[in-house]
Design a protein around this motif. Structure first.
Motif, mmCIF file in Angstrom:
data_model
loop_
_atom_site.group_PDB
_atom_site.id
_atom_site.type_symbol
_atom_site.label_atom_id
_atom_site.label_comp_id
_atom_site.label_asym_id
_atom_site.label_seq_id
_atom_site.Cartn_x
_atom_site.Cartn_y
_atom_site.Cartn_z
ATOM 1 N N PRO A 4 0.829 -1.210 0.000
ATOM 2 C CA PRO A 4 0.000 0.000 0.000
ATOM 3 C C PRO A 4 0.861 1.256 0.000
ATOM 4 C CG PRO A 4 -0.019 -1.047 2.162
ATOM 5 C CD PRO A 4 0.677 -1.995 1.236
ATOM 6 N N TRP A 5 0.257 2.387 -0.338
ATOM 7 C CA TRP A 5 0.994 3.644 -0.517
ATOM 8 C C TRP A 5 1.672 4.127 0.757
ATOM 9 C CZ3 TRP A 5 -0.427 7.682 2.564
ATOM 10 C CH2 TRP A 5 -1.701 7.620 3.138
ATOM 11 N N TRP A 6 1.148 3.709 1.919
ATOM 12 C CA TRP A 6 1.740 4.234 3.157
ATOM 13 C C TRP A 6 3.019 3.490 3.572
ATOM 14 C CZ3 TRP A 6 -3.184 1.896 3.201
ATOM 15 C CH2 TRP A 6 -3.234 0.624 3.756
ATOM 16 N N GLN A 7 3.344 2.430 2.872
ATOM 17 C CA GLN A 7 4.603 1.739 3.154
ATOM 18 C C GLN A 7 5.779 2.569 2.633
ATOM 19 O OE1 GLN A 7 5.187 -1.018 4.896
ATOM 20 N NE2 GLN A 7 3.008 -1.258 5.370
ATOM 21 N N PRO A 8 6.982 2.416 3.213
ATOM 22 C CA PRO A 8 8.139 3.186 2.728
ATOM 23 C C PRO A 8 8.339 2.997 1.232
ATOM 24 C CG PRO A 8 8.680 2.073 4.784
ATOM 25 C CD PRO A 8 7.330 1.562 4.372
#
Length: 393
Positions: A277-281
């Motif tokens: 997902p986009w919130w991962q580094p």
């Protein structure tokens, strides 16, 4: 804003900077330079905590000696000056480690001697009236206390000038956020020297019977917090800028690889982990995307047709005469055809007739191949011709 609040705000800013460095230190606990920066910022924060007028009174009352907080604060300030100079010496580095070691020893020995002298002079002097904000000017004419004040100011001035010279000279030789950070340190050190000049002026005025204490207690006080902020920002900016720059480059690469990743997406096994997902580094997401591409290229190798690659390479080279770009377009067209061939269960190409995709071996070529997937008319032409052949079949 009163003096105590202002000093504590400065201390809070430096403690915040210290926490940022401590978080970085957890990842690189053996980095000597990072440890030195963290220690310097912590000493700076401790300086403003102890120098706040309410805390000066607490120190005096706790130890039971009038104005004992003064030599304590002056010694912390002197320690901060010495450590900062040493930090700049090590930060810059030297071709000869012996020179760095000699400079470090000279600096630390000198400032340690100043710290000892400050306490000796205070012990020899007499300062019975507690002064929380104007001790420098109130005791400007008192034997031994006067010398203590001038000594700490002189050591502070030497450190400020040294920081300006070292930072500014080095800033001329480096680019980016490191250059800006060094310039901030130089400006902060210049403000520190201005702080000293105001203190000197107020003290000299006392010697000649004038009351210019406001230069020391008001104007110089304002410069102290501002200079501390600039120096802390200067030490933090290079590492923060490096981290932001690294993430920006990773995000840019992640986005530029999207056309290639979308092309090979049908070849990603269902058993593979889904896209993060986009919130991962973004560094982790980029690593996953590149792994998917490399794995897909390996699986598609039996369908890489040399004739397709050679034709597209010749056409691209004839148009723009850039061999690496032409190679990227040829590789992109071969991969696009292989994806369609494999999805339609077409037979694999004989080993002697296969094209070798080499754009995956170089970072820039991989991006160029991804761009070709999106923009090259020759790659699109290969898609259309392959689709027509499959439709007739």
């Amino acid at each position: 804003m009163n003096a105590g609040t202002a000093y504590l705000c400065s201390a809070g800013g430096l403690f915040f900077a210290t926490v940022i460095k401590l978080l970085a230190l957890r990842k690189n606990p053996r980095d000597p330079l990072l440890r030195a920066v963290t220690a310097t910022l912590f000493i700076g924060a401790l300086l403003f905590v102890t120098a706040a007028p309410p805390n000066l009174a607490v120190i005096n009352e706790t130890l039971g000696i009038p104005n004992i907080a003064a030599p304590i604060v002056y010694s912390i300030l002197t320690t901060f000056d010495g450590v900062t100079i040493v930090l700049l010496i090590h930060w810059r580095g030297n071709d000869d480690p012996r020179v760095t070691l000699r400079q470090t020893r000279l600096c630390l020995t000198t400032y340690a001697a100043v710290v000892v002298a400050i306490f000796v002079l205070f012990a020899l002097g007499d300062a019975p009236v507690e002064r929380l904000r104007d001790l420098d000017t109130y005791y400007a004419g008192t034997p031994w206390i006067r010398e203590m004040i001038l000594l700490y100011l002189a050591a502070h001035s030497v450190a400020a000038v040294t920081m300006v010279i070292l930072s500014w000279r080095w800033a001329r030789k480096v680019p980016g956020t490191l250059k800006l950070g060094l310039q901030l340190i130089a400006v902060g050190a210049a403000c520190t020297f201005a702080y000293d000049l105001l203190k000197y002026t107020a003290i000299f005025a006392r010697w000649f019977g004038h009351d210019w204490d406001w230069l020391s207690t008001n104007v110089a006080f304002s410069l102290a917090g501002f200079s501390a902020f600039l120096v802390a920002a200067g030490f933090l900016l290079p590492s923060i800028g490096q981290g932001v720059g690294s993430r920006f480059r990773a995000l840019r690469r992640f986005r530029l690889l999207q056309p290639l990743w979308l092309e090979i997406r049908p070849e990603i096994p269902a058993t593979s982990p889904p896209p993060m997902p986009w919130w991962q580094p973004v560094e982790h997401r980029l690593m996953q995307r590149e792994r998917d591409i490399f794995d897909a290229v390996l699986r598609l190798t039996p369908w890489f047709e040399r004739a397709t690659g050679a034709t597209v390479y010749a056409l691209a080279l004839a148009e723009h005469s850039e061999s690496r770009r032409a190679r990227s377009e040829a590789d992109a067209s071969v991969i696009a055809r292989a994806v369609m061939q494999r999805s339609s269960a077409a037979p694999a190409v004989a080993p002697e007739l296969r094209w070798t995709v080499s754009s995956t071996e170089d970072s820039d070529d991989l991006l160029s191949m991804s761009a070709a997937m999106l923009r090259s008319p020759r790659v699109e032409l290969v898609r259309q011709s392959t689709a027509r052949v499959e439709h007739r079949a």
